[in-house]
Design an enzyme around this catalytic site. Structure first.
Site, mmCIF file in Angstrom:
data_model
loop_
_atom_site.group_PDB
_atom_site.id
_atom_site.type_symbol
_atom_site.label_atom_id
_atom_site.label_comp_id
_atom_site.label_asym_id
_atom_site.label_seq_id
_atom_site.Cartn_x
_atom_site.Cartn_y
_atom_site.Cartn_z
ATOM 1 N N GLY A 1 -9.102 5.349 2.655
ATOM 2 C CA GLY A 1 -9.813 6.065 3.718
ATOM 3 C C GLY A 1 -11.224 5.529 3.915
ATOM 4 C CG ASP B 1 -1.979 1.004 1.265
ATOM 5 O OD1 ASP B 1 -2.425 1.395 0.175
ATOM 6 O OD2 ASP B 1 -2.410 1.395 2.371
ATOM 7 C CG HIS B 2 -0.243 4.891 0.245
ATOM 8 N ND1 HIS B 2 -0.671 5.921 -0.559
ATOM 9 C CD2 HIS B 2 -1.321 4.516 0.972
ATOM 10 C CE1 HIS B 2 -1.960 6.149 -0.322
ATOM 11 N NE2 HIS B 2 -2.372 5.318 0.590
ATOM 12 C CB THR C 1 -8.776 4.744 10.922
ATOM 13 O OG1 THR C 1 -7.801 5.395 10.095
ATOM 14 C CG2 THR C 1 -8.906 5.499 12.228
ATOM 15 C CD GLU D 1 -4.136 8.218 -4.145
ATOM 16 O OE1 GLU D 1 -3.797 7.218 -3.492
ATOM 17 O OE2 GLU D 1 -4.303 9.340 -3.644
ATOM 18 C CG HIS E 1 -5.434 8.387 3.575
ATOM 19 N ND1 HIS E 1 -5.014 9.134 2.508
ATOM 20 C CD2 HIS E 1 -5.364 7.098 3.180
ATOM 21 C CE1 HIS E 1 -4.705 8.330 1.504
ATOM 22 N NE2 HIS E 1 -4.909 7.092 1.881
ATOM 23 C CG ASP F 1 0.460 7.731 -3.437
ATOM 24 O OD1 ASP F 1 0.131 8.519 -4.347
ATOM 25 O OD2 ASP F 1 0.249 7.957 -2.238
HETATM 26 ZN ZN LIG Z 1 -4.272 5.225 1.198
#
Ligand SMILES: [Zn+2]
Length: 275
Positions: free
Chosen positions: A203, A82-83, A228, A134, A174, A104
């Site tokens: 997010g 991720d990222h 989160t 993205e 996010h 990203d």
């Molecule tokens: Zn993200």
């Protein structure tokens, strides 16, 4: 079950009108609970190693952990970076056994984002794995502001890069602890009229549950990233376990008690997305 690529779980989701959870992991305890929840719900799951996770545990170690869980799971499991912010980071994830790389380039110009994402798509596809890009910028709660995805740019980005999944900025933010980030459904419709690439919402924790469920089934959004919400559930379970017995010092006995509460929360998240 052999490990799956991102395309192998998102293309069926696109055709079957549902979405797959991109679950942000921080360590062994949560990734194991995520897979147990997916097995209980009988759905695919994407295990994601983001920047925070990689800061704590090296990518080659995470690759082995994800692969071990995938090999022993009864449902398809994807090992996703991720990222990824650099070519080298993406190449290391590929060498470490990941089956999906997110590059990203969303802070860069459209031209640079396309050029750099294309390079990652190339190495991913040469190794028969997937790549997510993205377009637009998904901001951070109490941090950088978002820049909404322009549908025309999304079309160009999808066509020129050949990405397998495209993260878009449509009101999502996010690190939201409350479900305040309703999504701009009009913008989502405009984007999916111009491209059939599976769409990704980063997010996802901030998206109201009802909207998340509905859009998973009614739009081309095939992946909701959830971090989160799950970190909060795990953190609360860990705090309860620590407070239960202040004399206890063995962390395995403490962490064991995070498993069942985490599985229960993840099952609810996945059951709203799955087909
Ligand atoms: Zn993200």
């Amino acid at each position: 079950m052999p490990i799956a690529t991102l395309s192998e779980v998102l293309q069926p989701a696109l055709k079957g009108s549902y979405a797959v959870g991109g679950l942000v992991t921080l360590g062994w305890e949560d990734m194991r609970a995520f897979v147990a929840a997916a097995e209980a719900e009988n759905c695919s799951v994407i295990l994601q190693a983001g920047p925070g996770c990689r800061e704590h545990t090296p990518l080659p170690v995470l690759g082995k952990m994800f692969r071990y869980l995938a090999d022993n799971a009864s449902v398809p499991v994807v090992a996703h970076l991720d990222h990824g912010y650099t070519y080298d980071e993406c190449a290391l994830a590929l060498d470490s056994g990941f089956t999906s790389l997110m590059y990203d380039g969303s802070r860069k110009s459209l031209k640079e984002n396309i050029e750099e994402t294309k390079r990652i798509v190339k190495i991913a596809h040469e190794s028969n794995i997937s790549c997510e890009g993205e377009i637009g910028f998904v901001g951070y709660s109490n941090g950088e502001n978002s820049a909404g995805t322009d549908p025309a740019e999304a079309e160009i980005f999808a066509n020129e890069t050949g990405v397998d999944a495209m993260a878009i900025s449509v009101g999502n933010v996010h690190l939201q602890e409350n479900k305040e980030g309703g999504l701009d459904e009009d913008r989502i419709s405009k984007i999916q009229m111009l491209t059939s690439v599976p769409l990704v919402i980063h997010g996802g924790s901030g998206v109201p549950t009802e909207q998340r469920k509905r859009l998973a089934h009614e739009t081309n959004i095939c992946k909701f990233n959830i971090g989160t919400e799950l970190r909060m559930a795990f953190g609360q379970a860990m705090r309860n376990a620590v407070n239960k017995d202040v004399k206890r010092f063995d962390r395995v006995s403490i962490l064991k008690e995070t498993h069942d509460p985490t599985v229960a929360v993840v099952r609810r998240v996945l059951s709203n997305l799955k087909g």
